[in-house]
Design a protein around this motif. Structure first.
Motif, PDB file in Angstrom:
ATOM      1  N   PHE A 147      86.215  50.345   9.356  1.00 38.04           N
ATOM      2  CA  PHE A 147      85.482  49.329  10.107  1.00 38.04           C
ATOM      3  C   PHE A 147      84.001  49.531   9.822  1.00 38.04           C
ATOM      4  O   PHE A 147      83.483  50.638   9.961  1.00 38.04           O
ATOM      5  N   GLY A 148      83.323  48.458   9.434  1.00 40.03           N
ATOM      6  CA  GLY A 148      81.906  48.589   9.072  1.00 40.03           C
ATOM      7  C   GLY A 148      81.740  49.552   7.911  1.00 40.03           C
ATOM      8  O   GLY A 148      82.398  49.427   6.883  1.00 40.03           O
ATOM      9  N   SER A 149      80.887  50.527   8.080  1.00 41.92           N
ATOM     10  CA  SER A 149      80.657  51.522   7.026  1.00 41.92           C
ATOM     11  C   SER A 149      81.268  52.870   7.398  1.00 41.92           C
ATOM     12  O   SER A 149      80.797  53.913   6.946  1.00 41.92           O
ATOM     13  N   SER A 150      82.308  52.843   8.236  1.00 42.22           N
ATOM     14  CA  SER A 150      82.940  54.085   8.683  1.00 42.22           C
ATOM     15  C   SER A 150      84.437  54.076   8.418  1.00 42.22           C
ATOM     16  O   SER A 150      85.069  53.016   8.355  1.00 42.22           O
ATOM     17  N   CYS A 151      84.991  55.292   8.276  1.00 41.42           N
ATOM     18  CA  CYS A 151      86.434  55.507   8.148  1.00 41.42           C
ATOM     19  C   CYS A 151      86.883  56.314   9.371  1.00 41.42           C
ATOM     20  O   CYS A 151      86.184  57.238   9.796  1.00 41.42           O
ATOM     21  N   TYR A 152      88.058  55.982   9.900  1.00 40.21           N
ATOM     22  CA  TYR A 152      88.529  56.591  11.141  1.00 40.21           C
ATOM     23  C   TYR A 152      89.916  57.208  10.957  1.00 40.21           C
ATOM     24  O   TYR A 152      90.792  56.608  10.329  1.00 40.21           O
TER      25      TYR A 152
END
Length: 240
Positions: free
Chosen positions: A108-113
């Protein structure tokens, strides 16, 4: 009869003695050169060294060329790979890029979760994230809170640890990167935070709609209660 003694003047010139005759011009032996003084195997050693050095340089060049895919080929390689999840993004005024997360992570956006399947205390949850090179999630926007809420809503899990804490007990909440909590981006449940000995935060997965569902933070004990957790890291960008 008296004999007469005659004295003669004899002069000697400087030069070689008769025992060491002078060599004729042009017959002198030239001095030995440096290479004549070297061991006979020395030139072979030097040649072998330069051949080995050239071979190493050639191997390095080949490895670099093979490890650097041509422009335009990165997209197809990552789309075929199960090790990465990539999204094509077109930043305004810039060339298209692939925004990628490792397989198994949500983007999501510029992040990985990473949403854990195991449970840990808040402290242990952070250790698990950091061992993977991540950290507990930091929520920077209303949109990110909505994404996390929607993603966890259908899970059969009650709570997920997030990276918000007040372990100093000063009622000053900070994210794991030491950023203070913005009151405009606080998503507490009703009547939370509630207890002085509960200094870490989880996202509670409950029922509801709109803000009732989105406002789901709850304070818990950092080293006692066990919950699932959400780790976060940055995406990796590739030019195409």
């Amino acid at each position: 009869m008296t004999s007469e003694v005659t004295y003669a003047e004899v002069r000697f010139k400087n030069g070689p003695s008769s025992a060491e005759p002078k060599a004729p011009p042009g017959s002198e032996t030239p001095p030995l050169s440096r290479f004549q003084k070297c061991k006979p195997w020395f030139p072979w050693v030097v040649s072998g060294f330069f051949m080995l050095l050239s071979a190493i340089l050639l191997v390095v060049i080949i490895v670099i060329l093979k490890g650097s895919p041509k422009k335009g080929s990165i997209k197809s390689q990552f789309q075929k790979s199960t090790a990465w999840n990539c999204l094509l993004k077109r930043p305004e005024g810039k060339e298209p890029q692939l925004s990628c997360c490792m397989g198994g992570l949500e983007q999501f956006g510029s992040s990985c979760y990473h949403f854990s399947k195991d449970t840990r205390t808040w402290n242990k949850s952070r250790e698990e994230c950091m061992e993977k090179g991540f950290d507990l999630v930091i929520i920077n926007s209303d949109a990110e809170q909505g994404f996390l809420t929607n993603h966890t809503q259908n899970s059969q899990v009650e709570n997920f640890c997030i990276g918000l804490t007040d372990q100093k007990g000063t009622n000053q909440w900070h994210w794991v990167d030491e950023t203070p909590l913005d009151p405009m981006l606080a998503f507490w449940r009703s009547k939370e935070p509630s207890n002085d000995d509960e200094n870490c935060v989880v996202m509670h997965i409950g029922k509801g709609k709109g803000n009732e569902m989105k406002n789901n933070w709850n304070d818990v004990r950092c080293s006692v209660d066990e919950h699932h957790y959400v780790c976060e890291t940055n995406t990796v960008f590739f030019s195409i």
